[in-house]
Design a protein around this motif. Structure first.
Motif, PDB file in Angstrom:
ATOM      1  N   UNK A 324     -14.391   8.297  -1.239  1.00 10.96           N
ATOM      2  CA  UNK A 324     -13.092   8.285  -1.906  1.00 10.96           C
ATOM      3  C   UNK A 324     -12.346   6.994  -1.550  1.00 10.96           C
ATOM      4  N   UNK A 325     -12.009   6.244  -2.573  1.00 16.67           N
ATOM      5  CA  UNK A 325     -11.250   5.006  -2.411  1.00 16.67           C
ATOM      6  C   UNK A 325      -9.770   5.289  -2.677  1.00 16.67           C
ATOM      7  N   UNK A 326      -8.909   4.415  -2.154  1.00 19.54           N
ATOM      8  CA  UNK A 326      -7.481   4.544  -2.424  1.00 19.54           C
ATOM      9  C   UNK A 326      -6.892   3.178  -2.753  1.00 19.54           C
ATOM     10  N   UNK A 327      -5.586   3.123  -2.899  1.00 16.39           N
ATOM     11  CA  UNK A 327      -4.939   1.890  -3.346  1.00 16.39           C
ATOM     12  C   UNK A 327      -5.151   0.734  -2.380  1.00 16.39           C
ATOM     13  N   UNK A 328      -5.352   1.022  -1.094  1.00 15.70           N
ATOM     14  CA  UNK A 328      -5.565  -0.055  -0.123  1.00 15.70           C
ATOM     15  C   UNK A 328      -6.891  -0.761  -0.327  1.00 15.70           C
ATOM     16  N   UNK A 329      -7.801  -0.140  -1.093  1.00 17.61           N
ATOM     17  CA  UNK A 329      -9.100  -0.752  -1.351  1.00 17.61           C
ATOM     18  C   UNK A 329      -9.096  -1.642  -2.596  1.00 17.61           C
ATOM     19  N   UNK A 330      -7.990  -1.693  -3.328  1.00 19.02           N
ATOM     20  CA  UNK A 330      -7.932  -2.474  -4.563  1.00 19.02           C
ATOM     21  C   UNK A 330      -8.119  -3.948  -4.239  1.00 19.02           C
ATOM     22  N   UNK A 331      -9.037  -4.596  -4.955  1.00 18.80           N
ATOM     23  CA  UNK A 331      -9.346  -6.006  -4.692  1.00 18.80           C
ATOM     24  C   UNK A 331      -8.949  -6.893  -5.873  1.00 18.80           C
ATOM     25  N   UNK A 332      -8.010  -6.442  -6.656  1.00 18.49           N
ATOM     26  CA  UNK A 332      -7.473  -7.249  -7.739  1.00 18.49           C
ATOM     27  C   UNK A 332      -6.128  -7.816  -7.303  1.00 18.49           C
ATOM     28  N   UNK A 333      -5.318  -8.215  -8.251  1.00 19.40           N
ATOM     29  CA  UNK A 333      -4.003  -8.788  -7.957  1.00 19.40           C
ATOM     30  C   UNK A 333      -3.214  -7.821  -7.061  1.00 19.40           C
ATOM     31  N   UNK A 334      -2.465  -8.340  -6.064  1.00 22.31           N
ATOM     32  CA  UNK A 334      -1.725  -7.455  -5.158  1.00 22.31           C
ATOM     33  C   UNK A 334      -0.845  -6.440  -5.870  1.00 22.31           C
ATOM     34  N   UNK A 335      -0.337  -6.783  -7.047  1.00 14.58           N
ATOM     35  CA  UNK A 335       0.511  -5.840  -7.779  1.00 14.58           C
ATOM     36  C   UNK A 335      -0.255  -4.614  -8.260  1.00 14.58           C
ATOM     37  N   UNK A 336      -1.584  -4.743  -8.424  1.00 22.40           N
ATOM     38  CA  UNK A 336      -2.370  -3.591  -8.883  1.00 22.40           C
ATOM     39  C   UNK A 336      -2.271  -2.461  -7.875  1.00 22.40           C
ATOM     40  N   UNK A 337      -2.322  -2.791  -6.592  1.00 20.69           N
ATOM     41  CA  UNK A 337      -2.179  -1.758  -5.560  1.00 20.69           C
ATOM     42  C   UNK A 337      -0.836  -1.059  -5.680  1.00 20.69           C
ATOM     43  N   UNK A 338       0.232  -1.833  -5.896  1.00 21.40           N
ATOM     44  CA  UNK A 338       1.562  -1.246  -6.029  1.00 21.40           C
ATOM     45  C   UNK A 338       1.657  -0.372  -7.276  1.00 21.40           C
ATOM     46  N   UNK A 339       0.995  -0.808  -8.361  1.00 22.09           N
ATOM     47  CA  UNK A 339       0.997  -0.029  -9.606  1.00 22.09           C
ATOM     48  C   UNK A 339       0.298   1.308  -9.389  1.00 22.09           C
ATOM     49  N   UNK A 340      -0.862   1.272  -8.717  1.00 23.17           N
ATOM     50  CA  UNK A 340      -1.600   2.511  -8.437  1.00 23.17           C
ATOM     51  C   UNK A 340      -0.740   3.469  -7.621  1.00 23.17           C
ATOM     52  N   UNK A 341      -0.080   2.949  -6.585  1.00 24.69           N
ATOM     53  CA  UNK A 341       0.768   3.792  -5.739  1.00 24.69           C
ATOM     54  C   UNK A 341       1.961   4.351  -6.518  1.00 24.69           C
ATOM     55  N   UNK A 342       2.544   3.517  -7.388  1.00 23.24           N
ATOM     56  CA  UNK A 342       3.710   3.958  -8.153  1.00 23.24           C
ATOM     57  C   UNK A 342       3.347   5.093  -9.101  1.00 23.24           C
ATOM     58  N   UNK A 343       2.205   4.970  -9.782  1.00 24.40           N
ATOM     59  CA  UNK A 343       1.781   6.036 -10.692  1.00 24.40           C
ATOM     60  C   UNK A 343       1.478   7.322  -9.917  1.00 24.40           C
ATOM     61  N   UNK A 344       0.823   7.175  -8.747  1.00 21.59           N
ATOM     62  CA  UNK A 344       0.509   8.359  -7.946  1.00 21.59           C
ATOM     63  C   UNK A 344       1.782   9.049  -7.483  1.00 21.59           C
ATOM     64  N   UNK A 345       2.767   8.265  -7.052  1.00 18.15           N
ATOM     65  CA  UNK A 345       4.036   8.836  -6.596  1.00 18.15           C
ATOM     66  C   UNK A 345       4.765   9.532  -7.738  1.00 18.15           C
TER      67      UNK A 345
END
Length: 353
Positions: A324-345
């Protein structure tokens, strides 16, 4: 000789030294300080680590809220204890990279900063590099962090493997890398690419051409990774010889796939019946990797995803791995991690109401 050593300095160790960067914030009471000595003491490698105008050190300071000073190959890092430990581990890991790279680019620093929580990074740091690396004819791929490292290890150890997590975490790319490595070392005789042809919200209409051409748009991420690792011309020749096969999920029924490396991508868009059908196609000498993101399901409303269902059914079956991967594993633009977290929240808040 080890690449680095990490220690806490004595009380009077804060003697003046050449300062590579200045902390944006003053030191607070209770700040923790660690010392890192990078070996071998190579000025060119140290310059590559720090980056032009020390940009890599400044990036670490800003993201981890630490301050870094160095004299030659000796670094002192001050800040909150967890962050100083993280910064020390990242510096050590990046310095290892300078052994095979002429420069350390900002995107590589970002990848290591993904592990700022650092437990996974420290675990990976103690694992021999040759056990983690994936070698293909055109490229060598190194998994980043604990989840990617564990994912690759699981693929090598199990016949059926699931990689579940948000876009950009490397789950499909690493699956393709493992497939290419297995093919080139003759552990398997062919690669089979499978993907359900479910449209992501849009109606694409009639697609002309033969079966492979119709499914091509859905398999583009897999093709892109193959082209990068094997070259376009070679991949096309292997497709012509059916060594690399495109197999739409709907056409898998009744087949048994022996001595193959099978990748089912976007598996969140399978139904329960399709997932069961796919898993029962796997024959002797085969490895299967099933990837998907359960937050991006494009099935008709009310239809249960086969990926969600299979987690409950097979989670305790030996020989099958789930990573299981999470937003901290995202290796694209730093904003992608924030986007993933925002949608999850946002989804969590919606579910609560």
């Amino acid at each position: 000789m080890s690449e680095s050593s990490l220690s806490e300095p004595p009380e009077d160790s804060d003697s003046p030294g050449s300062t590579t960067t200045d902390s944006a914030a003053p030191r607070a009471a209770g700040d923790h300080t660690v010392s890192v000595t990078l070996e071998p003491n190579d000025p060119q490698r140290l310059a590559a680590l720090c980056g032009p105008f020390d940009q890599n050190l400044k990036h670490l300071e800003e993201r981890l809220e630490v301050h870094i000073r160095n004299r030659g190959n000796r670094f002192q890092i001050g800040g909150h204890e967890a962050m100083t430990q993280a910064a020390g581990a990242i510096l050590s890991a990046l310095y290892k990279e300078t052994g095979s790279r002429e420069s350390i680019e900002p995107d590589l620093v970002h990848l290591f900063l993904q592990e700022a929580g650092v437990d996974a990074l420290l675990e990976a740091d103690h694992q021999p590099a040759h056990d983690r690396v994936i070698r293909t004819s055109r490229k060598t791929i190194m998994p980043r962090g604990g989840h990617q490292t564990g994912y690759v290890a699981a693929i090598r150890a199990n016949d059926i493997n699931f990689g579940i997590g948000p876009a950009g975490t490397g789950k499909t790319y690493l699956a393709v890398a493992c497939a290419v490595e297995a093919l080139e070392t003759r552990r398997v005789a062919r690669i089979v690419l499978v993907r359900p042809a479910v449209e992501a919200g849009e109606k694409l209409g009639f697609l002309p051409g033969d079966l492979a051409q119709k499914i091509d748009p859905y398999l583009r991420p897999l093709y892109d990774a193959l082209f990068e690792m094997m070259g376009t011309e070679r991949v096309n020749k292997l497709i012509e010889r059916n060594v690399i096969e495109v197999a739409p999920l709907a056409y898998m029924r009744g087949r048994t796939l022996n001595n193959a490396f099978i990748i089912l991508d976007e598996s969140q868009n399978t139904t329960i019946e399709q997932m069961k059908m796919f898993l029962t196609r796997i024959g002797f000498g085969s490895t299967a990797v099933i990837t998907g993101d359960i937050t991006q399901i494009d099935l008709p409303r009310g239809q249960t995803s086969g990926l969600i269902h299979v987690r409950r059914v097979l989670e305790k079956v030996s020989g099958i791995s789930f990573t299981h991967f999470n937003s901290k594993d995202v290796v694209r633009h730093p904003l992608v991690q924030k986007i993933v977290d925002a949608y999850a929240s946002f989804q969590d808040q919606t579910d609560d109401h």
